[in-house]
Design an enzyme around this catalytic site. Structure first.
Site, PDB file in Angstrom:
ATOM      1  N   ASP A  83      14.775  22.740 -33.541  1.00 45.61           N
ATOM      2  CA  ASP A  83      13.955  21.612 -33.097  1.00 45.61           C
ATOM      3  C   ASP A  83      12.469  21.903 -33.230  1.00 45.61           C
ATOM      4  OD1 ASP A  83      16.026  19.871 -32.433  1.00 45.61           O
ATOM      5  OD2 ASP A  83      16.210  20.645 -30.401  1.00 45.61           O
ATOM      6  N   ASP A  84      12.074  23.161 -33.030  1.00 46.85           N
ATOM      7  CA  ASP A  84      10.649  23.500 -33.134  1.00 46.85           C
ATOM      8  C   ASP A  84      10.094  23.150 -34.505  1.00 46.85           C
ATOM      9  OD1 ASP A  84      10.556  24.446 -30.562  1.00 46.85           O
ATOM     10  OD2 ASP A  84      10.496  26.564 -31.091  1.00 46.85           O
TER      11      ASP A  84
ATOM     12  N   ASP B 106      27.082  20.118 -29.515  1.00 47.62           N
ATOM     13  CA  ASP B 106      25.971  19.314 -29.026  1.00 47.62           C
ATOM     14  C   ASP B 106      25.411  19.864 -27.714  1.00 47.62           C
ATOM     15  OD1 ASP B 106      24.390  16.730 -28.889  1.00 47.62           O
ATOM     16  OD2 ASP B 106      25.567  16.558 -27.048  1.00 47.62           O
TER      17      ASP B 106
ATOM     18  N   GLU C 201      23.337  23.324 -31.018  1.00 48.22           N
ATOM     19  CA  GLU C 201      22.101  22.666 -30.605  1.00 48.22           C
ATOM     20  C   GLU C 201      21.785  23.194 -29.212  1.00 48.22           C
ATOM     21  OE1 GLU C 201      20.082  18.320 -29.688  1.00 48.22           O
ATOM     22  OE2 GLU C 201      22.198  18.675 -29.240  1.00 48.22           O
TER      23      GLU C 201
END
Length: 571
Positions: A306-307, A254, A287
């Site tokens: 994420d993009d 994370d 991440e």
């Protein structure tokens, strides 16, 4: 058994060794089952150790000179909650049925992220495995299970990284879950948090303040000091522990951008690779909000993209709040993700006051990137926890799902997506007193900048209803996902090894076309139009593999809110 530098190690049925790193103290006592404390031996460099006559099941705590009794930071299990005694565990007691399981290649991965508590604990997840396998899932990813305060939490407030939370079940029940997954040829992944500790139940500062930095903070509190070898060892051993003792097939790390010494990431990953048995498939996923591609050229398997999510979300919803401001040119950003991995590869970010974000990623294989339409963050960090099934046109959403599941990137599905479940996924905790008030009010402050904000609509994270309303059911129709996943497994996965992007381009407002050369030389073409208008499109003259709506391509036009895929055999 994993040889741990920290914590309780069973030496035989009646003897256990205890080790604690407490560099701020001159002495430490060990209490077993509420008997008077036994003085531990100082070994130097902050280490204390002792061996005592006790075995599995014994409850223990460390007694500090000021009288405070604390749990073991490397506790393998807790008797009650994070403030109570730790329990001695024999990690070899569980009789593995699938000790020879070697995992599956990364190309097979279709990840399904879920929250263990909402499934009814480890046994509840275990009961759901046959359904997930039948759906076409190949890898189940648990949100963090390390011990946290209370009985309800996302898991990112964990304070005892080695202890499965008692609210979900025992260590043996978690091992049985992993074993049952392997029975069904399912991989099991675990989300781990190495960037901070939760706000309740972390006692490290009382005897090892050197664990933390006083010059660096994360969005969740004081930063962990990865410059110290003992700290590095603590978390490296944690990664090895989950992979060896619980036989997880992979870890998702994370928010690693909040780890102050990124060199530790590669150091840890290299040790994992050297420690895993020959022939066993183990996958390490990042991440990283900074889009740092360098780790993916070394020992990390893939990264959450994420993009790609942000571009797809803007195209499906039209939202422009928060970090979505960086994706006003969402169609171009989506095309770049399909072709090169990240959309931001050193480009200036509006959301970051013009600072550059990301590094070049075009040389990386598409399987280095995990693409999702939803996950715990992207739903739960919304004011009302609303899902795309409520926010987006259903045909456009299906077109996006088809693009996600048929493209060569690795797909991740969040629990409930497969049936287009509309139940929210809210942020929830089980704090009390001043901390509960601070979390509730902080949550409401966080969303004051959102359009249409009304504080009374923001649920109290500590209310049980905020947890219960997030449960998903298996009663909806998952046929759309099942069809696509079967097609992916038969037509795409066998050709993924060695796949490379050829090109991706904008073919209309909200419409993109991507082309990939697959490992066997075949050519995959996917065109997706998420807009409400048809756009010009001339098919590649290959066999049509899939269309999300009937007559998606007609008269050199790609129909609105539709996706088509073509597969051409090697020339």
């Amino acid at each position: 058994m994993t040889a741990l530098s920290f914590g309780a190690t069973v030496l035989d049925a009646g003897r256990t060794r205890f080790r604690l790193w407490a560099p701020a103290l001159a002495e430490v006592g060990l209490e077993i089952d509420r008997l008077p404390a036994v003085a531990m031996t100082a070994l130097g460099d902050g280490w204390f150790e002792t061996e005592v006559s006790c075995g599995p099941g014994a409850r223990y705590r460390y007694r500090l000179p000021n009288g405070l009794a604390v749990p073991d930071p490397a506790s393998r299990a807790q008797a009650d909650d994070v403030h109570g005694p730790s329990v001695v565990v024999d990690p070899d007691r569980y009789p593995w049925r699938n000790a020879d399981w070697r995992g599956r290649p990364w190309r097979d991965s279709v990840l399904y992220e879920l929250h263990t508590g909402l499934f009814g604990g480890f046994d509840g997840v275990r009961a759901a495995l046959p359904r997930l396998a039948e759906l076409g899932i190949t890898a189940v990813e648990l949100m963090p299970v390390s011990d946290f305060s209370g009985t309800r939490n996302w898991g990112y407030d964990g304070v005892l990284p080695f202890a499965p939370d008692r609210a979900y079940g025992s260590p043996e029940q978690l091992k049985a879950l992993v074993d049952s997954a392997h029975d069904l040829q399912l991989m099991m992944f675990l989300d781990v948090v190495y960037n901070h500790f939760g706000p309740d139940g972390n006692y490290l500062a009382s005897y090892a303040p050197q664990f933390f930095r006083d010059d660096l903070h994360t969005p969740w509190g004081v930063a962990i000091d990865f410059r110290r070898p003992q700290v590095r060892r603590f978390f490296t051993e944690n990664a090895l522990y989950w992979l060896h003792e619980y036989r997880f097939d992979g870890l998702r790390l994370d928010a690693v951008h909040a780890i102050g010494d990124p060199a530790w990431l590669d150091e840890m990953a290299a040790e994992v690779r050297s420690a895993i048995e020959p022939g066993r498939h183990v996958h390490l996923v990042l991440e990283h909000d900074g889009n740092e591609a360098g780790h993916l050229r070394r020992d990390f398997t893939a990264q959450w993209n994420d993009d790609a999510h942000h571009a797809l979300h803007v195209l499906l919803t039209g939202e422009r709040d928060g970090y979505y401001r960086d994706y006003v040119d969402a169609t171009r950003h989506l095309a770049r993700c399909l072709k090169e991995g990240f959309a931001y590869q050193g480009d200036p970010s509006i959301h970051r006051d013009g600072r550059p974000r990301g590094t070049p990623s075009a040389d990386l294989a598409p399987t280095k990137f995990i693409v999702f339409l939803q996950n715990h963050d992207q739903i739960g960090n919304r004011p009302l926890g609303d899902r795309l099934a409520r926010l987006a046109d259903r045909d456009a959403l299906k077109a996006a799902v088809a693009l996600q599941l048929l493209a060569p990137c690795i797909p991740l599905i969040f629990m409930g997506e497969e049936t287009f479940d509309e139940r929210p996924f809210l942020f929830f905790t089980d704090f009390h007193g001043e901390l509960a008030t601070a979390v509730r009010e902080g949550r409401r402050r966080e969303f004051r900048h959102f359009a249409g904000f009304a504080s009374e609509k923001i649920s109290d994270p500590n209310a049980r209803e905020s947890f219960e309303c997030c449960r998903v059911t298996a009663t909806g129709d998952s046929g759309f996902y099942r069809t696509l996943l079967a097609l992916r497994q038969s037509a795409i996965v066998p050709r993924l090894e060695g796949a490379r992007a050829i090109d991706a381009q904008v073919i209309g407002p909200g419409a993109v076309e991507g082309r990939w050369r697959l490992g066997d030389g075949s050519l995959l073409t996917i065109a997706a139009n998420l807009s409400t208008e048809a756009c010009p499109f001339i098919g590649p003259g290959a066999s049509q593999l899939y269309e999300s709506r009937p007559d998606a391509v007609r008269n050199s036009q790609l129909r609105d809110r539709s996706t088509v895929a073509f597969l051409a055999s090697p020339s």
